[in-house]
Motif scaffolding. Structure first.
Motif, mmCIF file in Angstrom:
data_model
loop_
_atom_site.group_PDB
_atom_site.id
_atom_site.type_symbol
_atom_site.label_atom_id
_atom_site.label_comp_id
_atom_site.label_asym_id
_atom_site.label_seq_id
_atom_site.Cartn_x
_atom_site.Cartn_y
_atom_site.Cartn_z
ATOM 1 N N PRO A 32 0.825 -1.197 0.000
ATOM 2 C CA PRO A 32 0.000 0.000 0.000
ATOM 3 C C PRO A 32 0.861 1.249 0.000
ATOM 4 N N ASP A 67 -4.576 -4.013 6.535
ATOM 5 C CA ASP A 67 -5.403 -2.960 7.105
ATOM 6 C C ASP A 67 -6.729 -2.783 6.388
ATOM 7 N N VAL A 68 -6.714 -2.954 5.057
ATOM 8 C CA VAL A 68 -7.921 -2.712 4.288
ATOM 9 C C VAL A 68 -8.752 -3.982 4.165
ATOM 10 N N VAL A 126 -14.689 -1.237 7.834
ATOM 11 C CA VAL A 126 -13.343 -1.701 7.513
ATOM 12 C C VAL A 126 -12.311 -0.695 8.003
ATOM 13 N N GLN A 127 -11.116 -1.207 8.261
ATOM 14 C CA GLN A 127 -10.010 -0.354 8.694
ATOM 15 C C GLN A 127 -9.242 0.129 7.474
ATOM 16 N N GLU A 128 -8.981 1.428 7.387
ATOM 17 C CA GLU A 128 -8.123 1.990 6.355
ATOM 18 C C GLU A 128 -7.142 2.931 7.031
ATOM 19 N N GLY A 129 -5.908 2.455 7.200
ATOM 20 C CA GLY A 129 -4.931 3.258 7.923
ATOM 21 C C GLY A 129 -5.385 3.492 9.342
ATOM 22 N N HIS A 171 0.170 4.225 1.126
ATOM 23 C CA HIS A 171 0.041 5.171 2.214
ATOM 24 C C HIS A 171 0.565 4.635 3.533
ATOM 25 N N ARG A 214 -16.213 8.252 7.696
ATOM 26 C CA ARG A 214 -15.001 7.807 8.367
ATOM 27 C C ARG A 214 -14.971 8.322 9.799
ATOM 28 N N VAL A 224 -13.782 3.024 8.049
ATOM 29 C CA VAL A 224 -14.711 3.463 7.013
ATOM 30 C C VAL A 224 -16.009 2.682 7.211
ATOM 31 N N GLU A 273 0.211 1.820 5.405
ATOM 32 C CA GLU A 273 -0.381 0.885 6.340
ATOM 33 C C GLU A 273 -0.021 -0.539 5.954
#
Length: 231
Positions: free
Chosen positions: A71, A79-80, A102-105, A73, A173, A109, A75
């Motif tokens: 990824p 994570d996603v 879901v986890q994003e960084g 960014h 978010r 979300v 993470e």
């Protein structure tokens, strides 16, 4: 006897042609011997740049097989992936929506899709208990992480806006909670809009001014219209 009209090729013409042919054969066979060792055939690139920005052309180094890109960014790859979900049901037990988390960084979300609701804004919160019984008061108050008591609460989300046809979709978010915080907790859609604690000091009530305990506890979002346990 008649003089023959057939002329033999001049050695001045034949010799250069033979020389060029011999040079071509030498160039093609030099360092291009076939091999029975797997993977030693030189790569051939035509009309395009070499992969990965490496220099192209015959004899160039073969590009290594591409790895799955990490990824961009920062993470971890996980994570996603994965996440949590729930089915949102009304007091009669009918499903009126779904939610995925879901986890994003460093954020969650949250995606909510709903139908069959009253048009307008509806408060949307994670609640502290993972039960959806009766009028859903079994879910307790808004989720507060680490014993916090401020309002808006940790579990407060963007309000869900329902259209005239009773349907809604929200993608929002939050960095106030994590997947571990909300797993096994209730997600509730309220019957009215959340005030997010925006109560002016001049607000009057019986016994004084400012927000009362009910307002602080519920955000004035009213009854609980739908509930689902996150898992």
């Amino acid at each position: 006897m008649a003089t023959s009209t057939t002329r033999r090729p001049s050695w001045r013409i034949v010799t250069p042609v033979l020389a060029v042919a011999a040079f071509g054969l030498a160039a093609c066979t030099n360092s291009q011997e076939s091999s029975d060792v797997k993977g030693t055939t030189p790569p051939v690139w035509t009309s395009s740049a070499a992969p990965g920005g490496e220099s192209g052309g015959h004899g160039g180094a073969a590009a290594a097989p591409s790895e799955t890109a990490a990824p961009s960014h920062g993470e971890d790859p996980g994570d996603v992936a994965g996440g949590l979900k729930t089915s949102l049901k009304n007091g009669a037990g009918a499903e009126v929506g779904t939610a995925t988390i879901v986890q994003e960084g460093g954020h969650l979300v949250v995606t909510v899709e709903a139908r069959g609701l009253t048009p307008g804004f509806h408060g949307l919160h994670f609640h502290q208990n993972g039960t959806c019984e009766g009028d859903f008061t079994s879910a307790g108050g808004h989720l507060q992480v680490g014993g916090a008591t401020a309002h808006p609460a940790s579990g407060d989300l963007t309000s869900l806006q329902v259209g005239a046809d009773g349907s809604a979709k929200l993608v929002t978010r939050t960095d106030s909670v994590t997947l571990d915080n909300v797993k096994g907790k209730a997600l509730i859609i309220h019957g009215g809009a959340d005030n997010f604690g925006n109560i002016p000091p001049r607000y009057t009530r019986e016994g004084g001014t400012g927000p009362d305990e009910t307002t602080l506890a519920t955000g004035d979002a009213g009854a609980r219209a739908a509930c689902g346990v996150v898992g």
